[in-house]
Scaffold this motif. Structure first.
Motif, PDB file in Angstrom:
ATOM      1  N   PHE A  33       0.745  -1.297   0.023  1.00 41.41           N
ATOM      2  CA  PHE A  33       0.096   0.032   0.018  1.00 41.41           C
ATOM      3  C   PHE A  33       0.871   1.234   0.151  1.00 41.41           C
ATOM      4  O   PHE A  33       1.878   1.294   0.744  1.00 41.41           O
ATOM      5  CB  PHE A  33      -1.014  -0.020   1.045  1.00 41.41           C
ATOM      6  CG  PHE A  33      -1.478   1.390   1.402  1.00 41.41           C
ATOM      7  CD1 PHE A  33      -2.597   1.779   0.372  1.00 41.41           C
ATOM      8  CD2 PHE A  33      -1.234   2.124   2.461  1.00 41.41           C
ATOM      9  CE1 PHE A  33      -3.350   3.038   0.769  1.00 41.41           C
ATOM     10  CE2 PHE A  33      -1.930   3.373   2.653  1.00 41.41           C
ATOM     11  CZ  PHE A  33      -3.002   3.744   1.517  1.00 41.41           C
ATOM     12  N   ASN A  35       0.080   5.588  -0.103  1.00 39.09           N
ATOM     13  CA  ASN A  35      -0.801   6.753  -0.158  1.00 39.09           C
ATOM     14  C   ASN A  35      -0.066   7.803  -1.132  1.00 39.09           C
ATOM     15  O   ASN A  35       0.748   8.591  -0.481  1.00 39.09           O
ATOM     16  CB  ASN A  35      -1.176   7.162   1.278  1.00 39.09           C
ATOM     17  CG  ASN A  35      -2.582   7.679   1.147  1.00 39.09           C
ATOM     18  OD1 ASN A  35      -2.818   8.552   0.360  1.00 39.09           O
ATOM     19  ND2 ASN A  35      -3.234   7.753   2.295  1.00 39.09           N
ATOM     20  N   LYS A  39      -0.148  13.216   4.305  1.00 40.13           N
ATOM     21  CA  LYS A  39      -1.043  13.481   5.429  1.00 40.13           C
ATOM     22  C   LYS A  39      -0.799  14.937   6.215  1.00 40.13           C
ATOM     23  O   LYS A  39      -2.087  15.654   6.601  1.00 40.13           O
ATOM     24  CB  LYS A  39      -0.683  12.510   6.652  1.00 40.13           C
ATOM     25  CG  LYS A  39      -1.688  12.479   7.917  1.00 40.13           C
ATOM     26  CD  LYS A  39      -1.187  11.444   9.190  1.00 40.13           C
ATOM     27  CE  LYS A  39      -2.328  11.458   9.943  1.00 40.13           C
ATOM     28  NZ  LYS A  39      -1.784  10.266  10.961  1.00 40.13           N
ATOM     29  N   HIS A  46      -5.946  12.168   2.154  1.00 39.37           N
ATOM     30  CA  HIS A  46      -5.010  11.149   2.705  1.00 39.37           C
ATOM     31  C   HIS A  46      -5.972   9.842   3.539  1.00 39.37           C
ATOM     32  O   HIS A  46      -6.065   8.815   3.081  1.00 39.37           O
ATOM     33  CB  HIS A  46      -4.138  11.288   3.604  1.00 39.37           C
ATOM     34  CG  HIS A  46      -3.299  10.497   4.388  1.00 39.37           C
ATOM     35  ND1 HIS A  46      -1.993  10.100   3.803  1.00 39.37           N
ATOM     36  CD2 HIS A  46      -3.428   9.877   5.653  1.00 39.37           C
ATOM     37  CE1 HIS A  46      -1.498   9.243   4.661  1.00 39.37           C
ATOM     38  NE2 HIS A  46      -2.472   9.001   5.722  1.00 39.37           N
ATOM     39  N   TYR A  49      -8.502   8.214   0.829  1.00 42.40           N
ATOM     40  CA  TYR A  49      -7.639   7.249   0.249  1.00 42.40           C
ATOM     41  C   TYR A  49      -7.689   5.860   1.090  1.00 42.40           C
ATOM     42  O   TYR A  49      -7.593   4.843   0.608  1.00 42.40           O
ATOM     43  CB  TYR A  49      -6.511   7.635  -0.306  1.00 42.40           C
ATOM     44  CG  TYR A  49      -5.638   7.076  -1.335  1.00 42.40           C
ATOM     45  CD1 TYR A  49      -5.880   7.132  -2.554  1.00 42.40           C
ATOM     46  CD2 TYR A  49      -4.855   5.954  -1.086  1.00 42.40           C
ATOM     47  CE1 TYR A  49      -5.510   6.432  -3.896  1.00 42.40           C
ATOM     48  CE2 TYR A  49      -4.296   5.098  -2.190  1.00 42.40           C
ATOM     49  CZ  TYR A  49      -4.398   5.505  -3.438  1.00 42.40           C
ATOM     50  OH  TYR A  49      -4.012   4.650  -4.578  1.00 42.40           O
ATOM     51  N   ARG A  50      -6.803   6.095   2.204  1.00 45.48           N
ATOM     52  CA  ARG A  50      -6.818   4.988   3.155  1.00 45.48           C
ATOM     53  C   ARG A  50      -7.921   4.311   3.376  1.00 45.48           C
ATOM     54  O   ARG A  50      -7.886   3.058   3.424  1.00 45.48           O
ATOM     55  CB  ARG A  50      -6.092   5.568   4.382  1.00 45.48           C
ATOM     56  CG  ARG A  50      -5.909   4.575   5.525  1.00 45.48           C
ATOM     57  CD  ARG A  50      -4.894   3.455   5.137  1.00 45.48           C
ATOM     58  NE  ARG A  50      -4.532   2.413   5.985  1.00 45.48           N
ATOM     59  CZ  ARG A  50      -4.073   1.231   5.768  1.00 45.48           C
ATOM     60  NH1 ARG A  50      -3.866   0.783   4.402  1.00 45.48           N
ATOM     61  NH2 ARG A  50      -3.841   0.304   6.823  1.00 45.48           N
ATOM     62  N   LYS A  51      -8.881   4.906   3.510  1.00 46.07           N
ATOM     63  CA  LYS A  51     -10.313   4.256   4.104  1.00 46.07           C
ATOM     64  C   LYS A  51     -10.795   3.273   2.982  1.00 46.07           C
ATOM     65  O   LYS A  51     -11.321   2.248   3.152  1.00 46.07           O
ATOM     66  CB  LYS A  51     -11.126   5.581   4.271  1.00 46.07           C
ATOM     67  CG  LYS A  51     -12.832   4.613   4.488  1.00 46.07           C
ATOM     68  CD  LYS A  51     -12.772   4.273   5.868  1.00 46.07           C
ATOM     69  CE  LYS A  51     -14.282   3.640   5.996  1.00 46.07           C
ATOM     70  NZ  LYS A  51     -14.783   2.719   5.045  1.00 46.07           N
ATOM     71  N   TRP A  53      -9.006   2.147   0.467  1.00 47.81           N
ATOM     72  CA  TRP A  53      -8.002   0.922   0.347  1.00 47.81           C
ATOM     73  C   TRP A  53      -8.417  -0.161   1.121  1.00 47.81           C
ATOM     74  O   TRP A  53      -8.348  -1.362   0.765  1.00 47.81           O
ATOM     75  CB  TRP A  53      -6.552   1.593   0.412  1.00 47.81           C
ATOM     76  CG  TRP A  53      -5.347   0.244  -0.185  1.00 47.81           C
ATOM     77  CD1 TRP A  53      -5.159  -0.567   0.822  1.00 47.81           C
ATOM     78  CD2 TRP A  53      -5.155   0.102  -1.137  1.00 47.81           C
ATOM     79  NE1 TRP A  53      -4.314  -1.461   0.136  1.00 47.81           N
ATOM     80  CE2 TRP A  53      -4.247  -1.043  -0.925  1.00 47.81           C
ATOM     81  CE3 TRP A  53      -5.227   0.943  -2.429  1.00 47.81           C
ATOM     82  CZ2 TRP A  53      -3.527  -1.228  -1.981  1.00 47.81           C
ATOM     83  CZ3 TRP A  53      -4.566   0.313  -3.581  1.00 47.81           C
ATOM     84  CH2 TRP A  53      -3.550  -0.661  -3.517  1.00 47.81           C
ATOM     85  N   ILE A  54      -8.414   0.182   2.548  1.00 45.47           N
ATOM     86  CA  ILE A  54      -9.021  -0.912   3.335  1.00 45.47           C
ATOM     87  C   ILE A  54     -10.169  -1.467   3.099  1.00 45.47           C
ATOM     88  O   ILE A  54     -10.379  -2.775   3.142  1.00 45.47           O
ATOM     89  CB  ILE A  54      -9.184  -0.237   5.031  1.00 45.47           C
ATOM     90  CG1 ILE A  54      -7.790   0.128   5.418  1.00 45.47           C
ATOM     91  CG2 ILE A  54     -10.090  -1.416   5.669  1.00 45.47           C
ATOM     92  CD1 ILE A  54      -7.972   1.068   6.578  1.00 45.47           C
ATOM     93  N   ASP A  88      -9.523  -1.805  11.504  1.00 51.80           N
ATOM     94  CA  ASP A  88      -8.994  -0.661  10.771  1.00 51.80           C
ATOM     95  C   ASP A  88      -9.938   0.147  10.189  1.00 51.80           C
ATOM     96  O   ASP A  88      -9.997   1.395  10.045  1.00 51.80           O
ATOM     97  CB  ASP A  88      -7.981  -1.167   9.542  1.00 51.80           C
ATOM     98  CG  ASP A  88      -6.729  -1.737  10.445  1.00 51.80           C
ATOM     99  OD1 ASP A  88      -6.347  -1.495  11.479  1.00 51.80           O
ATOM    100  OD2 ASP A  88      -6.134  -2.402   9.371  1.00 51.80           O
ATOM    101  N   MET A  92     -10.570   4.045  10.763  1.00 51.55           N
ATOM    102  CA  MET A  92     -10.560   5.016   9.792  1.00 51.55           C
ATOM    103  C   MET A  92     -11.951   5.973   9.599  1.00 51.55           C
ATOM    104  O   MET A  92     -11.666   6.966   9.501  1.00 51.55           O
ATOM    105  CB  MET A  92     -10.352   4.463   8.731  1.00 51.55           C
ATOM    106  CG  MET A  92      -8.953   4.045   8.341  1.00 51.55           C
ATOM    107  SD  MET A  92      -7.634   5.293   8.546  1.00 51.55           S
ATOM    108  CE  MET A  92      -8.164   6.592   7.523  1.00 51.55           C
TER     109      MET A  92
END
Length: 208
Positions: A33, A35, A39, A46, A49-51, A53-54, A88, A92
């Motif tokens: 992963f 990003n 941040k 940020h 995107y992370r949310k 991806w999870i 996770d 998020m």
């Protein structure tokens, strides 16, 4: 009224599509992963995107674990990964809500302001999952080894999902506008999940 409040869903849907397309370049759950949004410069992007991806990795975990031929040991390992991914995901959501809480902390709340049934970030959670549904249902409408009847049925479902995304996007944008104007206020409760807690889950604390 903040410009971002009006355009938020457009930003979110754009980033969610970026994530999903990026994932499917390699299309494996164990890929690295990265990003692209920093941040310290683009915090909201940020987090979004992370949310997503999870959510995208977990979507494919859920596909894999439903394989009727999966090895039981591998299934247990995957179940642990799904559990961790769920935690996770919840974390998020809370980070996104913290962003909005900070963003609107100076807003003067109207005396007759009301609270929404869900926080902005839980709406974002549903929007992220909806992006995955749209992407994969669209794939089914063009899958060459499927029957024409299957593709037509999936096209009908896709249109419903697209309409649902418009409605959900509109609702989230309106909620943020209402919060920024003091007509709604945020009150966020931590999830307080018990099954991951060594003290609250009797199995984890050694009770039978």
């Amino acid at each position: 009224m903040h410009k971002l409040d009006i355009m938020f869903s457009e930003l979110a849907n754009k980033i969610f599509l970026e994530v999903i397309v990026k994932y499917h370049v390699i299309n494996t759950v164990d890929q690295e992963f990265s990003n692209p949004y920093k941040k310290d410069k683009h915090l909201l992007e940020h987090l979004l995107y992370r949310k997503c991806w999870i959510d995208t990795v977990q979507w494919h975990y859920e596909d894999i674990i439903r394989d009727p031929q999966i090895d039981p040991v591998a299934a247990l390992t995957l179940k642990r990964k799904i559990d961790a991914s769920n935690q996770d995901r919840t974390d998020m959501v809370e980070y996104v809500d913290s962003y909005f809480l900070d963003k609107y902390k100076a807003v003067s709340v109207n005396k007759d302001a009301t609270i929404n049934t869900e926080s902005p970030a839980w709406g974002v959670d549903r929007l992220s999952i909806l992006a995955l549904k749209v992407y994969h249902m669209n794939e089914e409408t063009t899958r060459v080894n499927a029957t024409e009847a299957h593709r037509e049925a999936c096209a009908i479902k896709l249109n419903i999902l697209l309409e649902q995304r418009v409605d959900l996007s509109t609702a989230i944008d309106q909620l943020l506008v209402d919060i920024s104007a003091g007509r709604k206020y945020m009150k966020v409760y931590k999830q307080m999940k018990m099954y991951n807690d060594d003290e609250l889950n009797p199995v984890l604390r050694g009770e039978k």
